[in-house]
Enzyme design. Structure first.
Site, PDB file in Angstrom:
ATOM      1  N   GLY A 149       0.821  -1.211   0.000  1.00 21.04           N
ATOM      2  CA  GLY A 149       0.000   0.000   0.000  1.00 21.04           C
ATOM      3  C   GLY A 149       0.853   1.259   0.000  1.00 21.04           C
ATOM      4  O   GLY A 149       0.496   2.266  -0.625  1.00 21.04           O
TER       5      GLY A 149
ATOM      6  N   ASP B 152       0.823  -0.135  13.082  1.00 22.59           N
ATOM      7  CA  ASP B 152       1.153  -1.451  12.524  1.00 22.59           C
ATOM      8  C   ASP B 152       1.450  -2.481  13.609  1.00 22.59           C
ATOM      9  O   ASP B 152       1.620  -3.666  13.313  1.00 22.59           O
ATOM     10  CB  ASP B 152       2.368  -1.335  11.591  1.00 22.59           C
TER      11      ASP B 152
HETATM   12  C1  S3P Z   1       3.052   3.956   6.237  1.00 19.77           C
HETATM   13  C2  S3P Z   1       1.926   4.469   6.815  1.00 19.77           C
HETATM   14  C3  S3P Z   1       0.915   3.661   7.512  1.00 19.77           C
HETATM   15  C4  S3P Z   1       1.436   2.274   7.851  1.00 19.77           C
HETATM   16  C5  S3P Z   1       2.168   1.648   6.699  1.00 19.77           C
HETATM   17  C6  S3P Z   1       3.359   2.505   6.299  1.00 19.77           C
HETATM   18  C7  S3P Z   1       4.001   4.856   5.551  1.00 19.77           C
HETATM   19  O1  S3P Z   1      -0.215   3.505   6.682  1.00 19.77           O
HETATM   20  O2  S3P Z   1       0.365   1.439   8.243  1.00 19.77           O
HETATM   21  O3  S3P Z   1       2.633   0.359   7.024  1.00 19.77           O
HETATM   22  O4  S3P Z   1       5.145   4.443   5.250  1.00 19.77           O
HETATM   23  O5  S3P Z   1       3.625   6.011   5.309  1.00 19.77           O
HETATM   24  P1  S3P Z   1      -1.437   4.562   6.700  1.00 19.77           P
HETATM   25  O6  S3P Z   1      -0.969   5.815   6.105  1.00 19.77           O
HETATM   26  O7  S3P Z   1      -2.498   3.894   5.865  1.00 19.77           O
HETATM   27  O8  S3P Z   1      -1.835   4.693   8.146  1.00 19.77           O
END
Ligand code: S3P
Length: 450
Positions: free
Chosen positions: A102, A330
């Protein structure tokens, strides 16, 4: 080979005695992604040591190569990135495969949004179910054209994004506490004339702000009544950097909880990032009675770092303050595991975001804990766990990891102090963030059975 290829690889960890020894964990995933992205936008050569060589970060590297950056790895593990300059990203010739990641997807959507190129983003089954509307909305306001796949009331991958050049500067208040959304907008702002402003009512991890400033972008952060106001001056020129990536606190969380729950354990995890926007788990576990000491605190590459000494501890259930959730978002799956060994009840709320991670982490953890004989109650926004007061949990279940690395590692750790085996059906997703997880657990004295 990625976690999506080949046959499932079941995993069952056991501890026949205390966990002991000194270990390191791989580089921080968030910082690793950003090192490659910002290096690819700087003019000149960025050098990176300690980069996480997990599938998620390798997906980012492949995408940056497909858009013109030269990226190579030396035999000594140093990565070199020759950037194209802000505004210089090239049209990728094939779809960008984001795998399970993601962070790669949402941050790269931001980068493409202000370049005159079109990119198609694809991913695995888990990523293809995750909501992209949260980045589509602000990036569309900046002028990008985005065609996503409708899925279960949300906009999902595959999606095709055509950037706007020039993009329109945006002033945007984050409707969800998400560092990925914040970062996507700031990265889009790099090649946008004027000032791009993101207001975050609830603070989230600040690696993008630290690293953008480190690469020479004009960025300011002001604390105001409505939240943190982050202002980035666009049409930036980024200067190449030498980056030493600290160990990932989200990965350190697994050996940390393992040592807390296995009687007699005493371990040290070296070189772990303790950035306050990431370190919430340490203070929560300490409040539960966890014997965790921060040794040799120092600064590495603009990030606070320490060695963590962790000893087996009698944990007590607490009400975990919901306002700390973004600083440990996380880490909740492994905190649920710690709570399973505490004396009494641990209540964790304010966790709606957990439902849209690599899996619905509230539902999947609740089902798995219940299957292992741990009493818990699923809430719309959290979980209440009744602990076993340090006794072995009953266990005796096989858990579906659902393409979620942190679910797989959490149940592998839970099984370290279980009366009967806890088996994770497929450990391959662990390679997305922590390829050395099983060897590291063995180094601490755990045994791994298939
Ligand atoms: C991350 C932000 C978080 C986290 C992901 C890494 C990042 O997600 O859960 O593992 O590197 O910016 P969200 O922005 O959806 O909270």
């Amino acid at each position: 080979m990625s976690h999506a290829d080949g046959n499932p690889a079941p995993l069952c960890l056991a501890a026949t005695g205390p966990l002991t020894g000194d270990v390191t964990v791989p580089g921080d995933k968030s910082i690793s992604h950003r090192s490659l992205m910002l290096g690819a936008l700087a003019v000149g050569e960025t050098r990176i040591t300690g980069l996480l060589e997990g599938e998620d970060v390798l997906a980012t590297a492949a995408a940056m190569r497909a858009m013109g950056a030269q990226i190579s790895r030396s035999d000594n593990g140093e990565w070199r990135v020759s950037g194209v300059g802000v505004g210089g990203l090239l049209q990728p010739q094939t779809a960008l495969d984001m795998g399970n990641s993601g962070t790669s997807t949402r941050l790269l959507m931001g980068l493409v949004a202000s370049h005159p190129i079109t990119a198609t983003f694809i991913g695995d089954a888990s990523l293809s179910g995750r909501p992209m509307g949260r980045v589509i909305t602000p990036l569309s306001l900046m002028g990008a054209t985005i065609a996503a796949t409708p899925g279960a009331g949300r906009q999902t991958l595959p999606l095709t994004l055509t950037g706007a050049c020039p993009a329109i500067p945006l002033r945007y208040t984050l409707p969800v506490a998400s560092a990925q959304v914040k970062s996507a907008i700031l990265l889009a702002g790099l090649n946008t004339p004027g000032e791009t402003v993101v207001i975050e009512p609830i603070p989230t991890r600040d690696h993008s702000e630290r690293m953008l400033a480190g690469f020479g972008a004009a960025l300011s952060v002001v604390q105001a009544p409505e939240g943190r106001i982050i202002t980035l001056r666009g049409e930036a020129e980024l200067k190449p950097q030498t980056i030493d990536v600290p160990g990932d606190p989200s990965s350190a969380a697994f050996p940390m909880v393992a040592a807390l729950i296995v009687p007699g354990s005493d371990i040290t995890i070296r070189n772990v990032g303790i950035n306050p926007t990431r370190a919430g788990l340490i203070s929560v576990l300490q409040a539960m009675g966890g014997d965790i000491r921060l040794l040799n605190e120092r600064t590495v590459g603009g990030e606070p770092v320490a060695d963590l000494q962790v000893r087996h501890s009698a944990l007590t259930g607490i009400e975990v303050p919901p306002d700390g959730a973004p600083s440990m978002i996380d880490e909740y799956p492994i905190l649920f595991v710690a709570a399973a060994f505490a004396q009494g009840r641990t209540t964790m709320r304010g966790l709606e975001e957990l439902r849209v991670k690599e899996s619905d982490r509230i539902a999947v953890m609740a089902q798995g804990l219940t299957a292992c004989g741990v009493s818990c109650e699923e809430l719309e926004d959290g979980l209440i766990v009744e602990g076993c007061a340090g006794d072995p949990i009953p266990g005796g279940a096989t858990i579906a990891a659902r393409l979620d690395h942190r679910i797989a590692m959490s149940f592998a750790v839970l099984g370290l102090n279980a009366a009967r085996r806890v088996t994770v059906d497929d450990a391959r997703p662990i390679a997305t963030s922590f390829p050395t997880f099983v060897p590291m657990m063995r180094q601490l004295g755990a045994t791994a059975r298939n």
